[in-house]
Design an enzyme around this catalytic site. Structure first.
Site, short mmCIF file in Angstrom:
data_model
loop_
_atom_site.label_atom_id
_atom_site.label_comp_id
_atom_site.label_asym_id
_atom_site.label_seq_id
_atom_site.Cartn_x
_atom_site.Cartn_y
_atom_site.Cartn_z
N ARG A 119 0.81 -1.24 0.00
CA ARG A 119 0.00 0.00 0.00
C ARG A 119 0.83 1.27 0.00
O ARG A 119 0.34 2.34 0.37
CB ARG A 119 -0.99 0.02 1.15
CG ARG A 119 -2.01 -1.10 1.10
CD ARG A 119 -3.24 -0.81 1.96
NE ARG A 119 -4.09 -1.98 2.00
CZ ARG A 119 -4.04 -2.91 2.95
NH1 ARG A 119 -3.19 -2.80 3.94
NH2 ARG A 119 -4.86 -3.93 2.91
N LYS A 141 2.37 11.10 -11.52
CA LYS A 141 1.52 10.19 -12.29
C LYS A 141 2.29 8.90 -12.55
O LYS A 141 3.37 8.93 -13.14
CB LYS A 141 1.12 10.81 -13.63
CG LYS A 141 -0.03 11.77 -13.54
CD LYS A 141 -0.54 12.07 -14.94
CE LYS A 141 -1.69 13.03 -14.93
NZ LYS A 141 -2.17 13.30 -16.31
N GLU A 183 7.95 16.95 -25.74
CA GLU A 183 7.36 17.42 -24.48
C GLU A 183 7.93 18.79 -24.10
O GLU A 183 7.24 19.60 -23.47
CB GLU A 183 7.61 16.40 -23.36
CG GLU A 183 7.01 15.01 -23.61
CD GLU A 183 5.50 14.92 -23.36
OE1 GLU A 183 4.88 15.94 -23.00
OE2 GLU A 183 4.94 13.82 -23.54
N LYS A 225 6.34 22.41 -15.44
CA LYS A 225 5.61 21.25 -14.93
C LYS A 225 5.34 21.38 -13.44
O LYS A 225 4.23 21.10 -12.96
CB LYS A 225 6.39 19.97 -15.22
CG LYS A 225 5.74 18.72 -14.68
CD LYS A 225 5.16 17.85 -15.74
CE LYS A 225 4.35 16.70 -15.17
NZ LYS A 225 4.43 15.50 -15.99
N GLU A 235 -5.26 16.82 -11.41
CA GLU A 235 -5.77 17.07 -12.76
C GLU A 235 -7.27 17.29 -12.79
O GLU A 235 -8.02 16.61 -13.50
CB GLU A 235 -5.37 15.92 -13.70
CG GLU A 235 -5.58 16.30 -15.17
CD GLU A 235 -4.95 15.31 -16.13
OE1 GLU A 235 -3.77 14.97 -15.94
OE2 GLU A 235 -5.64 14.90 -17.07
N ARG A 239 -3.95 21.16 -15.02
CA ARG A 239 -3.00 20.08 -15.34
C ARG A 239 -3.36 19.37 -16.64
O ARG A 239 -2.50 18.83 -17.33
CB ARG A 239 -2.91 19.08 -14.18
CG ARG A 239 -1.88 17.99 -14.44
CD ARG A 239 -1.46 17.25 -13.19
NE ARG A 239 -0.43 16.27 -13.53
CZ ARG A 239 0.25 15.55 -12.66
NH1 ARG A 239 0.02 15.69 -11.37
NH2 ARG A 239 1.17 14.68 -13.04
N ASN A 243 -1.70 17.65 -21.39
CA ASN A 243 -2.01 16.56 -22.31
C ASN A 243 -2.14 17.03 -23.76
O ASN A 243 -2.65 16.29 -24.60
CB ASN A 243 -3.31 15.87 -21.87
CG ASN A 243 -3.16 15.17 -20.54
OD1 ASN A 243 -2.17 14.48 -20.30
ND2 ASN A 243 -4.12 15.38 -19.66
N HIS A 246 -1.82 14.62 -26.60
CA HIS A 246 -1.76 13.26 -26.04
C HIS A 246 -2.97 12.41 -26.39
O HIS A 246 -2.85 11.19 -26.48
CB HIS A 246 -1.59 13.32 -24.51
CG HIS A 246 -0.19 13.64 -24.08
ND1 HIS A 246 0.45 14.81 -24.44
CD2 HIS A 246 0.72 12.93 -23.34
CE1 HIS A 246 1.68 14.81 -23.92
NE2 HIS A 246 1.86 13.69 -23.25
N HIS A 250 -1.99 9.16 -27.96
CA HIS A 250 -2.26 7.84 -27.39
C HIS A 250 -2.93 6.94 -28.43
O HIS A 250 -2.66 5.75 -28.49
CB HIS A 250 -3.15 7.96 -26.16
CG HIS A 250 -2.42 8.48 -24.95
ND1 HIS A 250 -3.06 8.82 -23.79
CD2 HIS A 250 -1.09 8.71 -24.74
CE1 HIS A 250 -2.16 9.25 -22.90
NE2 HIS A 250 -0.97 9.19 -23.46
N HIS A 263 6.59 7.49 -27.56
CA HIS A 263 5.56 8.36 -27.00
C HIS A 263 5.73 9.80 -27.50
O HIS A 263 4.77 10.44 -27.95
CB HIS A 263 5.65 8.31 -25.47
CG HIS A 263 4.72 9.25 -24.77
ND1 HIS A 263 3.35 9.11 -24.82
CD2 HIS A 263 4.96 10.35 -24.01
CE1 HIS A 263 2.79 10.09 -24.12
NE2 HIS A 263 3.74 10.85 -23.62
#
Lengths: 361, 361
Positions: A119, A141, A183, A225, A235, A239, A243, A246, A250, A263
């Site tokens: 955990r 993330k 990026e 960032k 987000e 935030r 993306n 993205h 993706h 990526h």
């Protein structure tokens, strides 16, 4: 010269150390690492280059090492299970520290493993690619991919620190350097016009890997960032502008099979698509669109998706994106250079035209 | 009569609704569930009994249902992957709600799935076993098992609410009712002497499933759990006392193969071992030890582990426990009835005597 930025997140705040030669900075590692048990996660490409230097800092502690195959194809739930099994076999306790030494795949996978092992244990990001240094190592993330979508299984789990040694960029394959620049350019496009203009002037220096230029690009990217993450860790707002490109990207990655397009390459083509949609909507001038495409092209990045992905396939895959609400595709669009918004308020016919690669009117 | 308790966790606070007939309380479900997309996770034993009644509350929403096989043997990373795949196939978005309808396995697995799906979605606990109502549904601990240890892969993820319909306890197999009583007795032992004494007076009423007695046991257990969790969400202090009997118990479960001993049965035997160690250390009187063993026996629970688990096997498995620091086994021990501590400060020879089932001097 070393720079330290801070990601301001209250109890979860942490420093980003950026500089040349940090992998050999024993005092830095000693100041950050207090755990008696350390597990270093790396991959087959990075480990031969840097593992010994990093491991040297943990000679007085118990240090276990797990080296995975390289590549996005290994950012899976199966690899996650493998990391869990390894840590349990080695009897790592809740006080252990996981060190993620590598690029975005190692950082995302290692961070998710740290988030879930018993955990949650601490982890330290030691990114060795441009993309990881400017983006994935900062912000907490973590995730693995699923065949039905990228980063669909994950957690928010902030590292205790990020150590970005810009010397590691000297060994980076050219293709990965370029992918990282996608990026970097993104930060300029979404919120930092002066940085975009700086990039227009220094893109050749970056491609030539001039250390001072690379260090400045990493610092200014991380600064952007860190500001965005501090303002919106989970987000729920700003935030999401990170993306940019993205959602398209993706879809490109998934349609092409993970690992065929990097990526950053997919994001580059996706940013061009987002810029084109913004231009068709009248939010971005023709000249601004041209500057966007030109900078991305100069960074040796694709400005269009693979021709074999149909508009229907794009829509199918983009509907799976995490950013969607109510079945309608939410996108990050540009409102000029250095300004962006997250919106579903666009003309769907214009999106269709972009997905069909119709020539602009 | 319905009781509402609140788990005070700032932004993550949530209510626990306890009462007879709550599964049919449309107004309650309507007040808690705002999402347009709902996925109900249940198992093959619980679904035929209660699924239709719960699903009826979501008739105006999109509602997907996934029914898994019953039992601890399915609380695995594989089942977790199955839930993820199902939710992705059904295109559930980040705003979706996961409803965990079942016992501890469904709650723990469903909670972990909610914690990780797209980095976290809301979930609602609808526990249908005594163990889940008094323990696992409250507090945000979610996890799956690994062959090398129980609950080793997981996250802290608080539900938006808990709905405990005490009528569901009427259909519970006797063995599961008894197993749930182990966790009920635990609260008395670790921090609530008046509740322990109430249980001594009402254990027969509980075994006879008298509704008022069951409702009071659930309420007083949840009240204790809510107080402990509010004071120590991440288990850095007092919350660890909730693990009374669990380090021994997890070893019993792992050694016996998941699902052969119910969790509550293993915890019961483990609490007896912890009480015996406490007595050997002089912290618990002979009379208090006797009362502890007697109450557990009256609840139809085992007061000793299976004879075939050696002391060496116990140590091997207990060393894997999440609560360990520095290789030494940390245990929850009793300091009288209703008082407990978490400690590594005990004579190892006394632990060895307990693990070897040596007769008390």
């Amino acid at each position: 010269m070393t720079t330290v930025l801070n990601v301001e997140l209250g109890e979860r705040s942490y420093p980003i150390h950026i500089g040349a030669g940090l992998l050999d900075d024993s005092a830095l590692f000693a100041s950050l690492v207090k755990s008696e048990q350390v597990v270093v996660l790396s991959n087959e490409v990075v480990a031969p280059l840097y593992l010994d230097r990093v491991r040297a800092h943990f000679s007085a502690r118990r240090c276990e090492v797990l080296v995975l195959p390289d590549g996005e194809a290994h950012k899976t739930l199966e690899s996650f299970g493998q990391v869990m099994g390894f840590m349990l076999e080695k009897r790592l306790e809740r006080g252990a520290l996981l060190v993620a030494l590598g690029g975005g795949v190692i950082g995302d996978l290692g961070g998710f493993a740290a988030a879930c092992y018993q955990r949650g244990i601490d982890f330290l990001q030691v990114p060795t690619t441009l993309l990881a240094q400017v983006d994935s190592s900062v912000g907490g993330k973590t995730a693995v991919n699923h065949p039905l979508g990228k980063n669909m299984i994950g957690a928010f789990h902030q590292p205790i620190a990020v150590i970005a040694d810009t010397d590691t960029l000297s060994t980076l394959p050219a293709r990965e350097l370029h992918a990282g620049l996608a990026e970097v350019i993104k930060y300029g496009l979404i919120r930092d016009l002066p940085f975009f203009e700086w990039l227009e002037r220094h893109i050749d220096a970056l491609l030539a890997r001039q250390p001072a230029a690379l260090a400045e690009a990493v610092q200014r990217s991380c600064q952007n960032k860190a500001e965005v993450v501090a303002a919106d860790e989970r987000e729920t707002g700003e935030r999401a502008t990170l993306n940019l490109g993205h959602t398209f990207g993706h879809a490109i990655e998934t349609a092409s099979g993970y690992g065929n397009w990097l990526h950053g390459e997919a994001v580059a083509a996706g940013m061009c698509m987002a810029a084109q949609l913004s231009a068709r909507a009248g939010w971005l001038s023709a000249a601004e669109l041209e500057r966007t495409l030109a900078l991305i092209a100069r960074a040796q990045l694709p400005v269009a998706p693979p021709p074999d992905i149909s508009a229907a396939t794009f829509r199918e895959l983009m509907l799976h994106d995490k950013k969607n609400i109510g079945g309608r595709i939410r996108l990050v669009l540009l409102q000029g250079l250095g300004k962006s918004c997250v919106t579903r308020d666009y003309d769907d016919a214009l999106l269709e035209a972009v997905l069909r690669r119709e020539p602009a009117a």
